[in-house]
Design an enzyme around this catalytic site. Structure first.
Site, PDB file in Angstrom:
ATOM      1  N   ASP A 344       0.758  -1.097  -0.001  1.00 56.03           N
ATOM      2  CA  ASP A 344      -0.159  -0.089  -0.012  1.00 56.03           C
ATOM      3  C   ASP A 344       0.933   1.286  -0.088  1.00 56.03           C
ATOM      4  O   ASP A 344       2.137   0.958   0.040  1.00 56.03           O
ATOM      5  CB  ASP A 344      -0.958   0.015   1.196  1.00 56.03           C
ATOM      6  CG  ASP A 344      -2.106   0.787   0.941  1.00 56.03           C
ATOM      7  OD1 ASP A 344      -3.399   0.587   1.685  1.00 56.03           O
ATOM      8  OD2 ASP A 344      -2.069   1.624   0.189  1.00 56.03           O
ATOM      9  N   GLU A 539     -10.554   6.784   4.009  1.00 54.10           N
ATOM     10  CA  GLU A 539      -9.705   5.999   5.105  1.00 54.10           C
ATOM     11  C   GLU A 539      -9.785   6.741   6.362  1.00 54.10           C
ATOM     12  O   GLU A 539     -10.723   6.955   6.909  1.00 54.10           O
ATOM     13  CB  GLU A 539      -8.232   6.455   4.477  1.00 54.10           C
ATOM     14  CG  GLU A 539      -8.164   5.807   2.874  1.00 54.10           C
ATOM     15  CD  GLU A 539      -6.536   5.689   2.519  1.00 54.10           C
ATOM     16  OE1 GLU A 539      -6.521   5.880   1.345  1.00 54.10           O
ATOM     17  OE2 GLU A 539      -5.855   5.220   3.216  1.00 54.10           O
TER      18      GLU A 539
END
Ligand code: GLC
Length: 669
Positions: A344, A539
């Site tokens: 990521d 997020e």
């Protein structure tokens, strides 16, 4: 493990036999290639015997081509393939792609060409591709993007409901259709790889990424992973212009970290999953078994989060980006995952230790490609390449690990047909945002609506006068949510499509009054629809009690109220005003997760609908409000009475929610 890697003319012959056979035709590199090239084969790939170099020969099996190419690569070329840079960074100096032999570029959330059009996207990807093809071996570039609810970064793309709404449909075939349309719109604009679907299992709705999950059930996540089939088709179709490589993410346990263990400013995102191995197997790993075994997913992205096994006594969290037991042991060896593992965004920087230790640890853990977006002062892809090269030379990372990683990366590129067709195939570019695609999105919106309560209010009759209020009734930016045009999304975003109000106005034949704060008088006999909910976020910025600042590239620091899962005062007042005056009163909740409806407010509401984040086709909401389609949606997550009940999930011993997992009233056409 079912694998559909493309087969060349020699069918499934072993890689070694294939390589021996092909090697017979490979003249020494010094030989001059003949001038006359067979149609479609560039002369530089030809050998004296008139055959192409094996890795450039599409008639050979992928394994054979990979083995041949790998054998030709220097360490620098191999390590370069393992680095992924960010669009904006390399756009400043595209020659770096060739100089460093970069394997991939991504567009992070909101990282769009200056002119955000399909043509500009395709031109950007192709310009970077030119750079990659100019290298000694001409290895094409992989371009990745977060097409997580359609190609949301691209203005004009069809923007589908976020996954939590798709979970409410309980319709895996619909998810597949959506994946295919998304693949077509993504590939036609250049990118050949999407970082989707999230097969995360959201167990605590205070998590800012709850809406990226299909819900709280691992079984439901596994069912909806059918979307991968839509993205990739059968692996033999990956080189088609309407398919992209998919990514199952975030491996694993991202959806049930413990509240309060969030990374940095986040309260829960990127935190610590404290679980037994058995619980982790059931809740975190099981959707990956389906993604790999049933759908042959081409890539997996590890989670920022950590795992802390209760058996070993809590207190030893290990980052997933460093987790060799799970990435190599379980994913690659036990499940036979033969795709590539992509880190990521700067995920390895969260591993304790120096950068050299972070790189060596994550590579040895089994990660294959590294999203190290930046260059210059921020440690990123140039330093990654330098550091990994040194680690191999110092023996800290074995060459066999590098070869495994690069083989996986090259296999994806061969499967995608990038050696034969490296540039964007634009034949479907006019399908982006087409009426046909939007019809499917509208169907998905209708099927995602969950009717939680209905005291003889719905469906509305087309003849009714309707009074519409609430902050989310006429805001396509709010109904699209995060990962739309920008990373965090924004209430002010305007994208092609229809708001919920547009839908009501086109469905109603009576008088429609729109008054966001319900300050306009409610006409006698009018039926009320109040559309409330959350502002967009992505997020950890969506964590309850999380950071107050949302960051949007190009929009700077956006100060937002911290999220609470509570309705705003303005929305609450609008509900009270309308429900006191209208003939019937329906409340729609546009949000990435359940919101708290206090008992005294719920008592005033006749009909309550979870609308989730429907995306660009707001008319799909009106379709069920006015009975054009029946309500069929079911809750993909438990709807709590209060935030204090979180985490609350079906199967909990003291399970006493406001609305249970799977709840959803029906109406009939
Ligand atoms: C983000 C997300 C991940 C996404 C990636 C690239 O931080 O965690 O889901 O694919 O970066 O945008």
């Amino acid at each position: 493990m079912r694998s559909h890697r493309r087969r060349g003319a020699i069918g499934g012959a072993s890689a070694l036999a294939g390589l021996l056979c092909a090697t017979l035709f490979v003249a020494p590199a010094s030989s001059a290639a003949p001038t006359s090239a067979p149609a479609g084969v560039s002369t530089d790939a030809l050998t004296r015997s008139g055959h192409t170099l094996p890795y450039k020969n599409p008639r050979l099996a992928t394994k054979t081509r990979v083995a041949d190419l790998l054998a030709r690569m220097t360490l620098a070329e191999k390590v370069g393939q393992m680095a992924q840079a960010e669009r904006a960074d390399v756009a400043a100096n595209p020659a770096q792609i060739a100089e460093l032999g970069l394997g991939s570029v991504l567009s992070g959330g909101g990282s769009t060409p200056a002119e955000n059009t399909p043509e500009a996207w395709a031109d950007t990807v192709d310009a970077f591709q030119e750079q990659a093809l100019s290298t000694r071996l001409g290895i094409p570039l992989l371009y990745g993007v977060d097409s997580v609810h359609g190609h949301g970064n691209l203005n004009g793309a069809t923007v589908f409901p976020h996954n939590i709404g798709l979970g409410a449909t309980r319709d895996p075939k619909l998810a597949e259709r959506i994946g295919h349309i998304t693949a077509e719109e993504t590939r036609a604009s250049g990118p050949q790889w999407t970082f989707a679907p999230c097969v995360c299992v959201a167990r605590d709705d205070r998590w800012g990424r709850t809406y990226e999950s299909f819900g709280e059930s691992p079984k439901l996540a596994a069912q909806m992973a059918q979307m991968i089939e839509g993205f990739q088709g059968d692996k033999r179709e990956l080189d088609d212009p309407d398919r992209v490589l998919a990514t199952a993410k975030h491996f694993a346990g991202d959806g049930f970290t413990t509240f309060g263990t969030g990374e940095g400013d986040y309260t829960i995102d990127q935190g610590i999953t404290q679980a037994s191995r058995a619980e982790f197997d059931k809740l975190a790993l099981s959707p990956y078994v389906t993604a790999i075994k049933k759908h042959d997913v081409g890539s997996v992205m590890p989670s920022f989060s950590s795992v802390d096994w209760t058996e070993d006594g809590l207190g030893n969290p290990l980052k997933m980006h460093a987790h060799k037991e799970l990435v190599t042991g379980w994913l690659k060896e036990k499940q036979g995952f033969d795709g590539l593992v992509i880190s990521d965004w700067r995920g390895i920087h969260q591993i304790p230790g120096t950068y050299a230790e972070q790189v060596a640890t994550s590579v040895n853990a089994g990660l294959d490609m590294f999203m190290e977006p930046f260059s210059g002062d921020t440690v990123g892809y140039p330093q990654f390449i330098e550091t990994l090269t040194a680690a191999v030379e110092d023996g800290k990372v074995p060459m066999a690990r590098i070869d495994d990683a690069v083989s996986r990366i090259l296999t994806a590129k061969f499967d995608l047909g990038l050696f034969e067709k490296p540039f964007t195939d634009r034949r479907n570019i006019d399908e982006i945002g087409s009426a046909d695609h939007r019809r499917v999105a509208r169907e998905a919106v209708a099927k995602s609506q969950v009717l939680l309560r209905n005291r003889h209010a719905l469906p509305l009759s087309g003849r009714d006068d309707v009074y519409v209020a609430g902050s989310k009734a006429d805001s396509i930016g709010d109904q699209a949510g995060g990962w739309t045009i920008t990373w965090q999304g924004n209430s002010t975003h305007q994208i092609p499509g229809d708001t919920i109000l547009d839908g009501i106005e086109s469905a109603a034949r009576g008088e429609v009054t729109h008054s966001p704060d319900a300050s306009a008088p409610v006409p006698a006999g009018a039926h009320g629809v109040v559309v409330v909910g959350e502002h967009p976020y992505a997020e950890g910025f969506g964590d309850v009690g999380g950071p107050r600042w949302g960051y949007d590239p190009g929009e700077g620091g956006v100060l937002r109220p911290a999220l609470t899962m509570q309705l705003s005062d303005a929305d609450t007042e609008a509900i009270e005003t309308v429900c006191a005056a209208a003939a019937t009163c329906t409340v729609l909740v546009v949000s990435g997760r359940p919101m708290i409806i206090p008992p005294e407010l719920l008592g005033q509401i006749d009909a309550l609908v979870a609308s989730w984040l429907p995306g660009s086709e707001g008319k799909g909401v009106a379709d069920v409000l006015f009975g054009k389609r029946p309500f069929t949606g079911k809750l993909p997550v438990t709807w709590p009475r209060s935030v204090d009940q979180e985490p609350i999930n079906i199967g909990d011993s003291d399970y006493d929610p406001l609305f249970a997992y799977g709840h959803g009233l029906k109406t009939h056409r």
